[in-house]
Design an enzyme around this catalytic site. Structure first.
Site, PDB file in Angstrom:
ATOM      1  N   ASN A  11     103.796 -74.994  20.717  1.00 53.36           N
ATOM      2  CA  ASN A  11     102.378 -74.757  20.427  1.00 53.36           C
ATOM      3  C   ASN A  11     101.821 -76.035  19.808  1.00 53.36           C
ATOM      4  O   ASN A  11     102.086 -76.330  18.639  1.00 53.36           O
ATOM      5  CB  ASN A  11     102.230 -73.573  19.459  1.00 53.36           C
ATOM      6  CG  ASN A  11     100.789 -73.346  19.038  1.00 53.36           C
ATOM      7  OD1 ASN A  11      99.872 -73.974  19.566  1.00 53.36           O
ATOM      8  ND2 ASN A  11     100.588 -72.439  18.089  1.00 53.36           N
ATOM      9  N   LYS A  13      98.902 -76.734  18.998  1.00 56.52           N
ATOM     10  CA  LYS A  13      97.756 -76.488  18.109  1.00 56.52           C
ATOM     11  C   LYS A  13      96.671 -77.526  18.413  1.00 56.52           C
ATOM     12  O   LYS A  13      96.533 -77.936  19.562  1.00 56.52           O
ATOM     13  CB  LYS A  13      98.201 -76.485  16.644  1.00 56.52           C
ATOM     14  CG  LYS A  13      99.394 -75.530  16.427  1.00 56.52           C
ATOM     15  CD  LYS A  13      99.668 -75.224  14.998  1.00 56.52           C
ATOM     16  CE  LYS A  13     100.843 -74.241  14.912  1.00 56.52           C
ATOM     17  NZ  LYS A  13     101.121 -73.799  13.569  1.00 56.52           N
ATOM     18  N   HIS A  95      97.684 -65.564  17.499  1.00 57.08           N
ATOM     19  CA  HIS A  95      98.357 -66.475  16.564  1.00 57.08           C
ATOM     20  C   HIS A  95      97.747 -66.280  15.172  1.00 57.08           C
ATOM     21  O   HIS A  95      96.541 -66.039  15.035  1.00 57.08           O
ATOM     22  CB  HIS A  95      98.193 -67.925  17.025  1.00 57.08           C
ATOM     23  CG  HIS A  95      99.073 -68.850  16.251  1.00 57.08           C
ATOM     24  ND1 HIS A  95      98.734 -69.298  14.991  1.00 57.08           N
ATOM     25  CD2 HIS A  95     100.296 -69.364  16.517  1.00 57.08           C
ATOM     26  CE1 HIS A  95      99.711 -70.064  14.533  1.00 57.08           C
ATOM     27  NE2 HIS A  95     100.672 -70.122  15.439  1.00 57.08           N
ATOM     28  N   GLU A  97      96.843 -68.229  12.977  1.00 59.96           N
ATOM     29  CA  GLU A  97      95.711 -69.104  12.654  1.00 59.96           C
ATOM     30  C   GLU A  97      94.417 -68.578  13.269  1.00 59.96           C
ATOM     31  O   GLU A  97      93.343 -68.769  12.715  1.00 59.96           O
ATOM     32  CB  GLU A  97      96.030 -70.544  13.106  1.00 59.96           C
ATOM     33  CG  GLU A  97      97.082 -71.165  12.189  1.00 59.96           C
ATOM     34  CD  GLU A  97      97.976 -72.213  12.821  1.00 59.96           C
ATOM     35  OE1 GLU A  97      97.668 -72.685  13.929  1.00 59.96           O
ATOM     36  OE2 GLU A  97      99.009 -72.542  12.199  1.00 59.96           O
ATOM     37  N   GLU A 166     106.102 -64.630  13.667  1.00 61.54           N
ATOM     38  CA  GLU A 166     105.864 -65.861  12.910  1.00 61.54           C
ATOM     39  C   GLU A 166     105.394 -65.486  11.510  1.00 61.54           C
ATOM     40  O   GLU A 166     104.189 -65.223  11.305  1.00 61.54           O
ATOM     41  CB  GLU A 166     104.785 -66.708  13.594  1.00 61.54           C
ATOM     42  CG  GLU A 166     105.159 -67.176  14.983  1.00 61.54           C
ATOM     43  CD  GLU A 166     104.363 -68.401  15.388  1.00 61.54           C
ATOM     44  OE1 GLU A 166     104.996 -69.436  15.623  1.00 61.54           O
ATOM     45  OE2 GLU A 166     103.133 -68.332  15.446  1.00 61.54           O
ATOM     46  N   GLY A 172     104.309 -74.173   9.269  1.00 60.28           N
ATOM     47  CA  GLY A 172     103.856 -75.492   8.823  1.00 60.28           C
ATOM     48  C   GLY A 172     104.165 -75.790   7.371  1.00 60.28           C
ATOM     49  O   GLY A 172     103.644 -76.748   6.817  1.00 60.28           O
ATOM     50  N   SER A 210     108.371 -73.225  11.125  1.00 59.09           N
ATOM     51  CA  SER A 210     109.212 -74.329  10.656  1.00 59.09           C
ATOM     52  C   SER A 210     110.578 -74.379  11.352  1.00 59.09           C
ATOM     53  O   SER A 210     111.591 -74.707  10.732  1.00 59.09           O
ATOM     54  CB  SER A 210     109.371 -74.290   9.135  1.00 59.09           C
ATOM     55  OG  SER A 210     108.103 -74.454   8.508  1.00 59.09           O
ATOM     56  N   GLY A 231     105.841 -75.195  16.474  1.00 61.50           N
ATOM     57  CA  GLY A 231     104.620 -75.947  16.200  1.00 61.50           C
ATOM     58  C   GLY A 231     104.923 -77.424  16.052  1.00 61.50           C
ATOM     59  O   GLY A 231     105.114 -78.147  17.028  1.00 61.50           O
ATOM     60  N   GLY A 232     105.002 -77.885  14.810  1.00 65.05           N
ATOM     61  CA  GLY A 232     105.152 -79.318  14.518  1.00 65.05           C
ATOM     62  C   GLY A 232     106.253 -80.015  15.309  1.00 65.05           C
ATOM     63  O   GLY A 232     106.039 -81.107  15.849  1.00 65.05           O
TER      64      GLY A 232
END
Ligand code: 13P
Length: 258
Positions: A11, A13, A95, A97, A166, A172, A210, A231-232
């Site tokens: 993802n 983002k 999601h 967010e 999640e 994050g 994470s 993600g990251g």
């Protein structure tokens, strides 16, 4: 009973640029062949670039959201049919967010998942509790309530649905749920799904929050964790490839499907 597919989904983002995407997509496209399904969920403006970069490969193109309506006066929104025109096969819905910053309710998330399925897209239904909800002992009730409006479509279309757990407190933050904590919630989600319908045991349930190259294998080895939503670490080609490889190599400590 079919075994759930193993998935690793990136993802991105609201990150990336034409230049940085090009390098990342080229690296991911070159991943070794494996049984793990891989998708990259990019911002809408880059779907054309992703389609061209991944065309002919087994890496799928995904989006991060979609409108529940087919067409019409919905300024700023993107329909399932539009995503299909760009070769998109996977779409994240709900999601955390989007729940947090765009006020999306679980009913809206179910409507988006239903629209995605009707258009032949695979919805990835995201659920997860906040830290305050966990500390109050409400984590399971929150996740059950988030899944509840999706119950009907989970029964009718389980072969084409993915669920991602999640925990918001792990997104994050560098704080990952321990493999045991994640497994406990995944087992709960699996029980919720199979209570709706036995065939829902074949739905892939992914962990996100994470996930890194260093913790992926321990998480993916858990009995009810079928891969990850990343993600990251999906923005760094070497890390994303290592996580995909961990999903391929993780040995399940269960004989659930034998
Ligand atoms: P991080 O891997 O950066 O924690 O993000 C997880 C996530 O939100 C994926 O959808």
């Amino acid at each position: 009973m079919n075994k759930p597919d193993r998935w690793v989904i990136g993802n991105c983002k609201m990150n990336g640029s034409l230049a940085s995407n090009a390098d990342l997509l080229e690296a991911v496209r070159g991943k070794p062949a494996s049984s793990v399904k891989v998708a990259v969920c990019s911002p809408f403006p880059y779907l054309n670039q992703v389609q061209r970069a991944l065309g002919g490969s087994d890496v799928q193109s995904g989006a991060q959201d979609v409108c529940e309506h087919v067409s019409g006066p919905y300024t700023g929104q993107v329909s399932c049919a539009m995503l299909r025109e760009f070769g998109t096969t996977v779409v994240l819905v709900g999601h955390s967010e989007r729940r947090q910053f765009n006020g999306e309710t679980s009913e809206l998330v179910a409507a988006k998942a239903t629209a995605a399925l009707a258009a032949g897209l695979t919805p990835v239904i995201c659920v997860g509790e906040t830290l305050a909800q966990r500390e109050a002992g409400h984590a399971k009730a929150i996740v059950a309530a988030q899944l509840s409006p999706c119950a009907a479509l989970l029964v009718s279309s389980c072969a084409n649905v993915v669920v991602a757990y999640e925990p918001v407190w792990a997104i994050g933050t560098g704080k990952t749920a321990s493999p045991a904590e994640a497994q406990a919630m995944h087992a709960f989600i699996r029980a919720q799904l199979t209570a709706i319908d036995r065939s829902a045991a074949s739905i892939s349930v992914l962990y996100g929050g994470s996930v890194k190259a260093s913790n992926a294998k321990a998480l993916f080895s858990q009995r009810d964790i079928d891969g990850g939503l990343i993600g990251g670490a999906s923005l760094v080609a070497a890390d994303f490839l290592a996580i995909i490889s961990a999903a391929g190599g993780a040995v399940k400590n269960s004989m659930r499907y034998v």
